[in-house]
Design a protein around this motif. Structure first.
Motif, PDB file in Angstrom:
ATOM      1  N   LEU A   1       0.817  -1.216   0.000  1.00 49.73           N
ATOM      2  CA  LEU A   1       0.000   0.000   0.000  1.00 49.73           C
ATOM      3  C   LEU A   1       0.852   1.267   0.000  1.00 49.73           C
ATOM      4  N   GLY A   2       2.156   1.133   0.067  1.00 48.03           N
ATOM      5  CA  GLY A   2       3.044   2.296   0.121  1.00 48.03           C
ATOM      6  C   GLY A   2       2.855   3.296  -1.002  1.00 48.03           C
ATOM      7  N   PRO A   3       2.759   2.850  -2.265  1.00 50.54           N
ATOM      8  CA  PRO A   3       2.558   3.831  -3.341  1.00 50.54           C
ATOM      9  C   PRO A   3       1.228   4.596  -3.216  1.00 50.54           C
ATOM     10  N   ALA A   4       0.169   3.914  -2.814  1.00 49.92           N
ATOM     11  CA  ALA A   4      -1.118   4.594  -2.625  1.00 49.92           C
ATOM     12  C   ALA A   4      -1.015   5.595  -1.475  1.00 49.92           C
ATOM     13  N   GLU A   5      -0.343   5.195  -0.412  1.00 49.42           N
ATOM     14  CA  GLU A   5      -0.147   6.081   0.732  1.00 49.42           C
ATOM     15  C   GLU A   5       0.629   7.327   0.315  1.00 49.42           C
TER      16      GLU A   5
END
Length: 134
Positions: free
Chosen positions: A50-54
Motif C-alpha cells: 500500500l506504500g505507493p497509494a499512501e
C-alpha cells in the motif's frame, strides 16, 4: 495571522497550521493501516504494497491544503473521480473509507476547529467518489 514585521502579516496555510508534511504523512499512514485490514477496501488497491497509494494520498492532501505541489508535478491534475472510476465505489465503500479516515484524523489530536475543517473536506471528497448506486 502572524506578524512578520511592523505592519506586515502573513497568513499561515492549513498545511502549516496542522504541522506540515509530518502531520499529513502520519494521517495517511494511519488511514492505510486501517485499509490494509479492511475486506471491502483492500481489494481496491491492486498493488501488493500500500506504500505507493499512501504516498500518492499524502502528496495530494499536502498540495490541496497549501503544501508543496509535488503531487501535480509528478502526476498532473488530480482528476480524482477519473482516477477512481475503475473501482466500484458505493455507499458501503464510502462508509468504510470514512471510518478509517475519521479514526486517522482523530489520532492526530488536532485543535477542534482544524479537525472539523479537515473532516468537512474529507466527507465531501468521499461523497464525490461514489460512482455505483447502492
Amino acid at each position: 495571522m502572524t506578524e512578520i514585521g511592523r505592519g506586515t502579516f502573513s497568513e499561515e496555510t492549513f498545511f502549516e497550521q496542522v504541522g506540515g508534511e509530518p502531520t499529513f504523512r502520519l494521517l495517511t499512514r494511519r488511514f492505510y493501516e486501517g485499509v490494509a485490514q479492511d475486506e471491502l477496501l483492500r481489494p481496491m488497491y491492486p498493488e501488493e504494497d500500500l506504500g505507493p497509494a499512501e504516498e500518492r494520498m499524502a502528496l495530494f492532501l499536502m498540495q490541496y491544503w497549501g503544501g508543496p505541489r509535488t503531487y501535480s508535478d509528478r502526476r498532473g491534475h488530480p482528476r480524482l473521480r477519473m482516477r477512481h472510476a475503475p473501482f466500484k465505489v458505493d455507499k458501503a465503500a464510502h462508509d468504510a473509507w470514512l471510518t478509517h479516515m475519521r479514526a486517522a484524523v482523530a489520532s492526530l489530536e488536532l485543535p477542534t476547529e482544524l479537525e472539523h475543517q479537515l473532516l468537512d473536506y474529507l466527507v465531501y471528497a468521499a461523497a464525490s467518489m461514489i460512482n455505483t448506486p447502492g
